[in-house]
Design a protein around this motif. Structure first.
Motif, mmCIF file in Angstrom:
data_model
loop_
_atom_site.group_PDB
_atom_site.id
_atom_site.type_symbol
_atom_site.label_atom_id
_atom_site.label_comp_id
_atom_site.label_asym_id
_atom_site.label_seq_id
_atom_site.Cartn_x
_atom_site.Cartn_y
_atom_site.Cartn_z
ATOM 1 N N TRP A 269 -17.458 -24.130 26.546
ATOM 2 C CA TRP A 269 -16.632 -24.435 25.407
ATOM 3 C C TRP A 269 -15.706 -23.422 25.213
ATOM 4 O O TRP A 269 -14.485 -23.584 25.022
ATOM 5 N N MET A 270 -16.176 -22.266 25.300
ATOM 6 C CA MET A 270 -15.505 -21.037 25.057
ATOM 7 C C MET A 270 -14.322 -20.928 26.033
ATOM 8 O O MET A 270 -13.153 -20.597 25.837
ATOM 9 N N ASN A 271 -14.808 -21.011 27.435
ATOM 10 C CA ASN A 271 -13.849 -21.056 28.681
ATOM 11 C C ASN A 271 -12.802 -22.119 28.592
ATOM 12 O O ASN A 271 -11.468 -22.096 28.748
ATOM 13 N N LEU A 272 -13.194 -23.291 28.198
ATOM 14 C CA LEU A 272 -12.153 -24.328 28.050
ATOM 15 C C LEU A 272 -11.149 -24.115 26.865
ATOM 16 O O LEU A 272 -10.130 -24.161 27.087
ATOM 17 N N GLN A 273 -11.534 -23.478 25.742
ATOM 18 C CA GLN A 273 -10.526 -23.007 24.645
ATOM 19 C C GLN A 273 -9.726 -22.085 25.092
ATOM 20 O O GLN A 273 -8.514 -22.082 25.163
ATOM 21 N N THR A 274 -10.284 -21.071 25.989
ATOM 22 C CA THR A 274 -9.611 -19.748 26.420
ATOM 23 C C THR A 274 -8.572 -20.363 27.391
ATOM 24 O O THR A 274 -7.493 -19.827 27.520
ATOM 25 N N GLN A 275 -9.076 -21.179 28.373
ATOM 26 C CA GLN A 275 -8.066 -21.632 29.431
ATOM 27 C C GLN A 275 -6.961 -22.572 28.848
ATOM 28 O O GLN A 275 -5.823 -22.454 29.317
ATOM 29 N N TYR A 276 -7.151 -23.354 27.794
ATOM 30 C CA TYR A 276 -6.129 -24.085 26.892
ATOM 31 C C TYR A 276 -5.155 -23.205 26.284
ATOM 32 O O TYR A 276 -4.069 -23.594 26.449
ATOM 33 N N ASN A 277 -5.783 -22.296 25.793
ATOM 34 C CA ASN A 277 -5.007 -21.220 25.074
ATOM 35 C C ASN A 277 -4.111 -20.418 26.106
ATOM 36 O O ASN A 277 -2.758 -20.232 25.837
ATOM 37 N N THR A 278 -4.460 -20.062 27.119
ATOM 38 C CA THR A 278 -3.661 -19.442 28.442
ATOM 39 C C THR A 278 -2.555 -20.352 28.714
ATOM 40 O O THR A 278 -1.398 -20.001 28.872
ATOM 41 N N TYR A 279 -2.986 -21.638 29.049
ATOM 42 C CA TYR A 279 -1.876 -22.571 29.392
ATOM 43 C C TYR A 279 -0.780 -22.760 28.293
ATOM 44 O O TYR A 279 0.195 -22.675 28.717
ATOM 45 N N ARG A 280 -1.225 -22.783 27.232
ATOM 46 C CA ARG A 280 -0.150 -22.828 26.059
ATOM 47 C C ARG A 280 0.751 -21.734 25.910
ATOM 48 O O ARG A 280 2.073 -21.703 25.904
ATOM 49 N N TYR A 281 0.284 -20.517 25.975
ATOM 50 C CA TYR A 281 0.731 -19.465 26.164
ATOM 51 C C TYR A 281 1.767 -19.259 26.924
ATOM 52 O O TYR A 281 2.903 -18.702 26.863
ATOM 53 N N ARG A 282 1.500 -19.450 28.222
ATOM 54 C CA ARG A 282 2.233 -19.396 29.488
ATOM 55 C C ARG A 282 3.497 -20.626 29.453
ATOM 56 O O ARG A 282 4.407 -20.363 30.085
ATOM 57 N N LYS A 283 3.176 -21.556 28.783
ATOM 58 C CA LYS A 283 4.239 -22.688 28.648
ATOM 59 C C LYS A 283 5.218 -22.335 27.764
ATOM 60 O O LYS A 283 6.238 -22.372 28.091
#
Length: 82
Positions: A68-82
């Protein structure tokens, strides 16, 4: 090495899981110990999965906090890079 990109908020995964088992948000909140407000925020993509919530999700879904933490981190990273 290829990178996995998570484009969907983890709340969408929770919502789809609850829909698949025909469980209401309220019932899931009671069973998981996550407050209805917190759960609603996450499912509506307005809140993030915290460590505390990840522990409860991991316990309910019989997986790990790291999932769950990895899913949230990966999503946050995607949003940041977008």
């Amino acid at each position: 090495m290829s990178e996995i990109v998570v484009r969907n908020h983890p709340g969408k995964i929770i919502k789809e899981a609850l829909d698949a088992i025909n469980m209401s948000n309220k019932e899931f909140a009671i069973r998981s110990g996550i407050s209805e407000r917190t759960l609603s925020d996450i499912i509506n993509e307005k809140g993030n999965i915290t460590f505390d919530v990840a522990e409860k999700l991991a316990s309910y879904f019989s997986n790990s906090v790291e999932v769950w933490m990895n899913l949230q981190t990966q999503y946050n990273t995607y949003r940041y890079r977008k």
